[in-house]
Scaffold this active site. Structure first.
Site, PDB file in Angstrom:
ATOM      1  CG  HIS A 262      -1.648   1.290   1.397  1.00  0.00           C
ATOM      2  ND1 HIS A 262      -2.726   1.609   0.620  1.00  0.00           N
ATOM      3  CD2 HIS A 262      -1.445   2.345   2.215  1.00  0.00           C
ATOM      4  CE1 HIS A 262      -3.173   2.798   0.965  1.00  0.00           C
ATOM      5  NE2 HIS A 262      -2.406   3.275   1.929  1.00  0.00           N
ATOM      6  CG  ASP A 264      -0.588   6.417   2.170  1.00  0.00           C
ATOM      7  OD1 ASP A 264      -1.798   6.289   1.958  1.00  0.00           O
ATOM      8  OD2 ASP A 264      -0.027   5.965   3.182  1.00  0.00           O
ATOM      9  CG  ASP A 374      -4.939   3.999   4.544  1.00  0.00           C
ATOM     10  OD1 ASP A 374      -5.371   3.829   5.703  1.00  0.00           O
ATOM     11  OD2 ASP A 374      -4.058   4.823   4.276  1.00  0.00           O
ATOM     12  CG  HIS A 578      -6.401   7.551   1.230  1.00  0.00           C
ATOM     13  ND1 HIS A 578      -6.231   6.533   0.330  1.00  0.00           N
ATOM     14  CD2 HIS A 578      -5.463   7.361   2.177  1.00  0.00           C
ATOM     15  CE1 HIS A 578      -5.243   5.752   0.715  1.00  0.00           C
ATOM     16  NE2 HIS A 578      -4.758   6.236   1.849  1.00  0.00           N
TER      17      HIS A 578
END
Length: 1006
Positions: A262, A264, A374, A578
């Protein structure tokens, strides 16, 4: 028998730590190291390789914050190591507890070929297996000295979050740069013992299986010669064969492991650094795929794939090969893993349009899952968007972070506002960085809430955020857990394979209706106001640009700016990630976001002006262009015409120092403090403001959450409040239709202008705040004389209802919630809307008056500004401007219309001719959200609309051009969708819509 369990377990821990793990690399020699520190921003690979480095020793300090250092390591494999496996161990100064949150590196060969990433849990580079001895080793490391922002003592304000304030002090100490012999037998023994030890710790103390493992481990430790671990490792492994080969019970929980990292797209690092994080991770994962035949890796976010393609073509070639083999899997079908609460209807749709189209164009792969592990909660309009994009599944993890209520399902149907259901999975492993530890696997099995009906879950496995993804150790552990007694079973599978099996297994899962509200991170609806304003403004400018450019293209042959709009959409979608739109990134990210939004506004205003000029021609007729989906002041939706001047507004001073605004529809009384003490709906003979209260009241709270400063607002913030009632100045506006108030508090100053437009049943509130507070929360309050048990907030393609009461913990937890353009509260027959041009967070409370009429006061408060200090210590400092409108007597239809109006102000232009709309709709509840030309360049006109009031609608769409054919499509403008087929009569197209139903039509021009 005497119980020696704890003795053996303690022995296992010490022998592993002090003898067996160190023996994985029994021999080593140092490499020669030299370094060149790149000035400024990262340089191209060729420049880094060609630079002349200076010699440096282990123990040297290196790496200014956000700097890039190019290390060159050279050496010779000893002749004595012939026939053995040799690896380079390259430790840049890593802390193994911080994968993804500190320095990282990408290793290259001298010809510029990337090898793999270096990360805290992945410090090795294979030199040969076996080597011949005497090989010359030469490697280059592009090392990023990203500072540690989220440290062991988290949420401490830091200036490291922007290169402009971070300083130049070295952050890291070069630790180990060696060539070493890799003993695979010892490495495998380590993994055998780790898997068994972790499994043993999860089994009941009185279970036979636990003691079977305990005795096998004891025998294995007895077989290890602590002075010759390497010579006795195979003998020790033989003692474990029996317990490692015992199969799992038939009812064991089944886990689909999906390799994952994951990443970001921006957070505690800027966008440019994410480009490199992705390159390091994809280099790692393609290398692991080559080594591990069963391993499958999935990566979401088409933007990140696009970055690899653009910036690292050598890695991209490896990625494409792995995709073709079905081992490196595009996941999610979105441009980024966006926030889903705040993006507008069209933007949320375009996340899927651009994401899915990228994977289709590059690989011919159709994603059927939305992948959002997330994201901070999920808006109730999302299910039909997922379905309208041609997808059918959703995966998320973040709901496990909720602090008040445990979500009751792990696999379920999620039903949105229009009745669309999406098969959804929420992995019980409770992490999107699973590392295959026994505790994680056991937790997934124990935690799974659908036992007895299903027994299958997914585990995203690997270190994220630049931590390097899945490691060879995780793959090796998964192999041992494939069929092991006492454990859930683990198999590497694609997301599609998991969802197909889970759906087939669980035919009638439970249903969750409405939003998936995260009971945490509620302040992300307010933090970094200018980022949120930039997003909202960009969304509406894109609507205008598409509408007027399409109209001009059809009417005048104006060249439709396909490439420009495509590029700008992707930029806006990227900034909906996000941790960007929610305001939870470092200062650097938000500084760049503000600059980007300003550039986008200039570009889009240029497109709009050029298209409108093409439509209006040259002339002296005063025209008003109306981009909103409803007509106003005589100007049709999507058209341009002369505007009818409305009736006037009167402004009168009162003896008590207050003022009265009156336009024949509303009479608004403003007291000497500049506060709204009455907003009287003349036609309804109804007061809006609760007795004895004042609306338009600014309220200031202390705001210091227990953790996650930019993310969280904790409920105790309400315990103390300061009403900002003192005024420096209250006076009539020069326009004769407004009242201006100035207030000072702390280090800040607010100027508020209350105006009552002629002919409109809305009071406009313009608020300018020069904000210089710390750890404060500013709200704008509207205490309303309304008895409402629920209220409506706009969301994508409709609105969602929330209760005003707190009967249960689920309702109490929603003390801060999201809206788009409006919030609407009503009693039967009469309501009030508050609309906005850029805010999202709000709260609604209710109280019964104990004196007087004993009515109910329902208070809506709009969240304006916060001032957290982590991760950006200067969050929101400076000048901000907000526009809201109070609309007494508003129905849902009024709220929808006024919400669009405040976000799409009319544009005035002199020209030669009025502009008739490209398309019109004859039903007020049917709102057109997009008019554009088809993305394929065919010249077809695409119209997207939805039912916005929450009821059924029969509407006729009329095209202002000759139509040869009409097709119902999905969001990607392909034939499809389950809408009732429209009826066409020439350019008139009649459709029937369910409540909140979303429809896309493609009109082929004759």
């Amino acid at each position: 028998m005497h119980d020696d369990r704890t003795l053996v377990e303690a022995r296992l821990r010490r022998v592993l730590d002090e003898r067996i793990r160190p023996a994985v690399y029994p021999e080593s020699v140092p490499l020669r190291v030299a370094v060149w520190h790149a000035p400024g921003e990262p340089v191209p690979v060729a420049e880094g390789l060609a630079a002349e480095p200076e010699p440096v020793e282990a123990g040297a300090r290196w790496g200014a914050p956000w700097g890039t250092s190019w290390f060159r390591v050279t050496g010779t494999v000893p002749e004595a190591w012939a026939g053995r496996t040799v690896e380079a161990l390259l430790d840049l100064g890593f802390d193994e507890n911080m994968p993804g949150f500190q320095c990282e590196g990408l290793v290259y060969r001298p010809d510029g070929t990337p090898v793999k990433g270096l990360n805290p849990r992945n410090q090795w580079v294979r030199i040969g297996a076996p080597v011949e001895g005497g090989e010359e080793v030469r490697l280059h490391i592009e090392a990023a000295s990203n500072p540690v922002i989220l440290d062991y003592h988290p949420f401490v304000p830091t200036r490291l979050g922007d290169r402009e304030t971070a300083g130049d002090q070295p952050q890291y100490t070069l630790t180990r740069m060696d060539l070493a012999v890799f003993d695979e037998s010892v490495w495998r023994l380590v993994l055998d013992l780790e898997v068994l030890g972790e499994l043993m710790a999860e089994l009941p103390v009185d279970s036979a299986r636990r003691y079977d493992i305990l005795r096998a481990v004891e025998r294995a430790l007895d077989a290890v010669d602590l002075q010759d671990v390497n010579g006795t490792a195979d003998r020790a492994r033989e003692r474990l064969t029996g317990v490692l080969s015992a199969p799992a019970v038939p009812s064991a929980h089944r886990i689909s492991a999906v390799g994952h990292a994951h990443i970001d797209s921006a957070w505690l690092w800027p966008l440019r650094e994410t480009v490199r994080k992705v390159a390091r991770t994809t280099a790692n994962m393609t290398a692991l795929i080559e080594d591990e035949p069963e391993f499958v890796f999935a990566m979401s976010q088409a933007q990140q794939w696009a970055w690899v393609k653009e910036h690292r073509p050598e890695v991209w070639a490896r990625v494409k090969k792995a995709v073709a083999e079905g081992r490196f899997v595009p996941a999610g079908g979105m441009w980024v893993e966006s926030d889903t609460n705040m993006p507008g209807s069209e933007a949320m749709a375009r996340q899927f349009v651009h994401g899915k189209r990228f994977f289709l164009d590059e690989f011919g792969i159709e994603n059927e899952e939305a992948w959002l592990p997330d994201t901070f909660g999920f808006a109730a309009g999302l299910p039909q968007i997922i379905k309208a994009a041609g997808s059918r599944w959703l995966l998320t993890q973040k709901i496990s972070w909720s602090r008040t209520n445990a979500f009751p399902h792990h696999t379920f149907w999620w039903e949105g506002i229009d009745g669309t259901r999406i098969f959804t999975h929420f992995p019980p492993v409770d992490t999107y960085n699973c590392s295959m530890k026994g505790g994680e696997i056991a937790h997934a099995a124990r935690n799974f809430k659908d036992k007895g009906r299903a027994r299958h879950s997914l585990a995203p496995t690997g270190w994220g955020d630049g931590g390097g993804g899945t490691t060879r150790e995780m793959v090796a552990k998964a192999a041992r857990l494939r069929d092991l007694e006492g454990s859930a079973t683990v198999v590497w599978e694609t997301p599609r394979a998991f969802f197909e099996q889970a759906e087939a297994e669980y035919r009638e899962p439970p249903v969750w209706v409405g939003e998936l509200y995260l009971e945490l991170h509620r302040a992300t609806l307010t933090s970094q106001a200018k980022t949120k304003q930039g997003n909202r403004r960009s969304e509406h400018l894109l609507r205008e640009a598409e509408l007027w450019a399409a109209t001009a293209a059809v009417r005048t042959g104006y060249p439709y700016p396909y490439e420009e709009l495509d590029r700008i959409w992707k930029t806006v979608l990227l900034h909906q990630f996000h941790d960007i739109l929610p305001g939870s990134s470092i200062a650097w990210v938000h500084r760049e976001a503000r600059e980007t939004y300003e550039r986008i506004a200039r570009e889009l205003n240029g497109v709009i002006a050029a298209a409108q000029r093409a439509l209006a021609g040259e002339g002296d007729q005063d025209l008003v262009f109306n981009a909103a989906p409803h007509s106003r002041d005589g100007v049709p939706a999507g058209g341009a015409a002369a505007c009818r001047p409305p009736r006037g507004t009167s402004l009168a001073a009162r003896a008590d120092g207050g003022h009265v605004l009156d336009n024949g529809l509303l009479r608004v009384r403003i007291d000497a403090r500049g506060l709204i003490v009455s907003a009287y709906d003349i036609a309804a003979d109804r007061e809006t403001v609760a007795p004895g209260r004042a609306a338009g009241l600014l309220q200031l709270h202390q705001d210091f959450p227990n953790m996650w400063d930019a993310w969280d607002v904790d409920e105790f913030y309400r315990n103390t409040v300061t009403d900002l009632t003192d005024a420096d100045e209250v006076r009539a506006g020069a326009d004769g239709m407004s009242v201006r108030t100035v207030r000072s508090f702390g280090g800040s100053r607010v100027t508020q202008v209350l105006s009552l437009p002629p002919g409109e049943r809305r009071l406009v509130i313009d608020t300018e705040v020069d904000w210089h507070e710390t750890e404060k929360f500013l709200k704008l309050a509207f205490p309303l004389d309304l008895h409402a048990e629920r209220y409506a907030s706009e969301t994508q393609f409709g609105h969602v209802f929330r209760p005003t009461h707190t009967n249960t913990s689920w309702e109490a937890a929603k003390f801060e919630a999201c809206n788009h353009r409006f919030v609407h509260l009503a009693e039967p027959g009469w309501g009030v809307a508050v609309v906005n041009d850029s805010t999202y967070g709000h709260d609604v409370t209710r109280a019964v008056r104990t004196e007087g009429d004993r009515g109910t006061t329902t208070t809506l408060r709009v969240s304006l500004l916060r001032a957290p200090r982590f991760p950006d210590p200067e969050t929101d400092q400076g000048v901000h401007r907000f526009r809201h409108a109070l609309v007494p007597g508003a129905s849902i239809a009024d709220a929808v219309r006024e919400g669009w109006r405040i976000n799409l102000p009319e544009r005035r232009l002199t020209g030669a001719r009025e502009v008739t709309p490209l398309v019109t709709v004859d039903h007020d509840a049917v709102v057109v959200t997009a008019v554009k030309l088809a993305d394929d360049g065919s010249g077809d006109v695409v119209v997207r609309f939805h039912e916005a009031h929450g009821g059924r609608a029969r509407a006729t769409l009329t095209a202002g051009f000759e139509v040869a054919d009409v097709t119902v499509t999905d969001l990607l403008e392909r034939p499809g969708g389950d809408t009732e087929p429209p009826v066409r009569d020439g350019g008139r197209i009649t459709v029937r819509l369910r409540p909140f139903e979303l429809v896309t039509l493609r009109l082929r021009r004759a």
